[in-house]
Design a protein around this motif. Sequence first.
Motif, PDB file in Angstrom:
ATOM      1  N   THR A 178     -22.916  13.401   9.536  1.00 26.85           N
ATOM      2  CA  THR A 178     -22.288  13.991  10.707  1.00 26.85           C
ATOM      3  C   THR A 178     -21.046  13.202  11.111  1.00 26.85           C
ATOM      4  N   VAL A 179     -21.151  11.885  11.128  1.00 22.48           N
ATOM      5  CA  VAL A 179     -19.991  11.059  11.480  1.00 22.48           C
ATOM      6  C   VAL A 179     -18.863  11.274  10.477  1.00 22.48           C
ATOM      7  N   PHE A 180     -19.201  11.332   9.197  1.00 21.93           N
ATOM      8  CA  PHE A 180     -18.188  11.578   8.171  1.00 21.93           C
ATOM      9  C   PHE A 180     -17.493  12.919   8.404  1.00 21.93           C
ATOM     10  N   VAL A 205     -17.267  14.568  11.202  1.00 20.36           N
ATOM     11  CA  VAL A 205     -16.479  14.507  12.443  1.00 20.36           C
ATOM     12  C   VAL A 205     -15.108  13.895  12.169  1.00 20.36           C
ATOM     13  N   LEU A 206     -15.049  12.943  11.250  1.00 18.03           N
ATOM     14  CA  LEU A 206     -13.779  12.315  10.904  1.00 18.03           C
ATOM     15  C   LEU A 206     -12.953  13.178   9.945  1.00 18.03           C
ATOM     16  N   VAL A 207     -13.591  13.861   9.036  1.00 20.25           N
ATOM     17  CA  VAL A 207     -12.881  14.621   8.020  1.00 20.25           C
ATOM     18  C   VAL A 207     -12.330  15.941   8.569  1.00 20.25           C
ATOM     19  N   THR A 208     -13.041  16.595   9.465  1.00 18.81           N
ATOM     20  CA  THR A 208     -12.634  17.910   9.940  1.00 18.81           C
ATOM     21  C   THR A 208     -11.260  17.896  10.614  1.00 18.81           C
ATOM     22  N   PRO A 209     -10.970  16.999  11.567  1.00 17.63           N
ATOM     23  CA  PRO A 209      -9.622  16.990  12.140  1.00 17.63           C
ATOM     24  C   PRO A 209      -8.552  16.587  11.118  1.00 17.63           C
ATOM     25  N   ALA A 210      -8.918  15.697  10.191  1.00 20.23           N
ATOM     26  CA  ALA A 210      -7.957  15.307   9.157  1.00 20.23           C
ATOM     27  C   ALA A 210      -7.620  16.509   8.277  1.00 20.23           C
ATOM     28  N   TYR A 211      -8.609  17.299   7.919  1.00 19.46           N
ATOM     29  CA  TYR A 211      -8.370  18.491   7.118  1.00 19.46           C
ATOM     30  C   TYR A 211      -7.505  19.484   7.887  1.00 19.46           C
ATOM     31  N   TRP A 212      -7.795  19.659   9.158  1.00 20.01           N
ATOM     32  CA  TRP A 212      -7.023  20.571  10.000  1.00 20.01           C
ATOM     33  C   TRP A 212      -5.570  20.118  10.087  1.00 20.01           C
ATOM     34  N   PHE A 213      -5.357  18.828  10.223  1.00 16.89           N
ATOM     35  CA  PHE A 213      -4.000  18.297  10.332  1.00 16.89           C
ATOM     36  C   PHE A 213      -3.254  18.400   8.997  1.00 16.89           C
ATOM     37  N   ILE A 214      -3.932  18.088   7.898  1.00 18.78           N
ATOM     38  CA  ILE A 214      -3.281  18.104   6.591  1.00 18.78           C
ATOM     39  C   ILE A 214      -2.885  19.522   6.182  1.00 18.78           C
ATOM     40  N   THR A 215      -3.707  20.495   6.480  1.00 23.13           N
ATOM     41  CA  THR A 215      -3.399  21.871   6.081  1.00 23.13           C
ATOM     42  C   THR A 215      -2.500  22.578   7.075  1.00 23.13           C
ATOM     43  N   ASP A 216      -2.098  21.933   8.151  1.00 24.06           N
ATOM     44  CA  ASP A 216      -1.225  22.519   9.178  1.00 24.06           C
ATOM     45  C   ASP A 216      -1.780  23.814   9.748  1.00 24.06           C
ATOM     46  N   ALA A 217      -3.078  23.861   9.915  1.00 23.53           N
ATOM     47  CA  ALA A 217      -3.698  25.072  10.447  1.00 23.53           C
ATOM     48  C   ALA A 217      -3.330  25.273  11.913  1.00 23.53           C
ATOM     49  N   THR A 237     -20.235  23.148   9.451  1.00 22.03           N
ATOM     50  CA  THR A 237     -21.016  22.186   8.686  1.00 22.03           C
ATOM     51  C   THR A 237     -21.309  20.947   9.523  1.00 22.03           C
ATOM     52  N   THR A 238     -20.325  20.512  10.294  1.00 23.10           N
ATOM     53  CA  THR A 238     -20.528  19.366  11.181  1.00 23.10           C
ATOM     54  C   THR A 238     -21.609  19.662  12.215  1.00 23.10           C
ATOM     55  N   LEU A 239     -21.552  20.842  12.805  1.00 18.22           N
ATOM     56  CA  LEU A 239     -22.562  21.202  13.801  1.00 18.22           C
ATOM     57  C   LEU A 239     -23.947  21.338  13.169  1.00 18.22           C
ATOM     58  N   LEU A 240     -24.013  21.861  11.960  1.00 11.80           N
ATOM     59  CA  LEU A 240     -25.302  21.977  11.280  1.00 11.80           C
ATOM     60  C   LEU A 240     -25.884  20.602  10.976  1.00 11.80           C
TER      61      LEU A 240
END
Length: 138
Positions: free
Chosen positions: A12-14, A16-28, A44-47
């Motif tokens: 879950t911690v991983f 939580v860290l990866v999701t915003p990084a992915y959002w930022f990298i893909t310029d969503a 997936t994080t919530l699950l």
Amino acid sequence: MKIEAWLFGITTVFLVLVTPAYWFITDAGETGADWTGTSALVMTTLLAAMVTLYLGFHANRMDARPEDLKEAEIADGAGELGFFPPYSWWPMWCALCLSTIVLALSFTAWWLAIIGGVLGTIALSGWIFEYYRGEHAH
């Protein structure tokens, strides 16, 4: 179950860290390029968080297993591990009946779908009542 709770907590911690990084990298955020991946990572994080809370809550209420004790030895985990069913042919017959029904529906052969349904009912009944009669009866 404490080990499992810790594993899902680390996941879950991983996430939580990866999701915003992915959002930022893909310029969503600016162009809306990849909302699908970001929303999938959020879910997936919530699950993982839900499983962590469940396992953590129940780990405190259960008796400690040998895996949870630091002083435990291999012999402490000896004994019956559970019920493992013997071989069975019924899953194969259920799968064959289901494939017959799907094939019949794709060719719109309703008569074959009805035959597959009747045979599937027999196969499913045999699978359900497998341990009530015959060689593996209890």
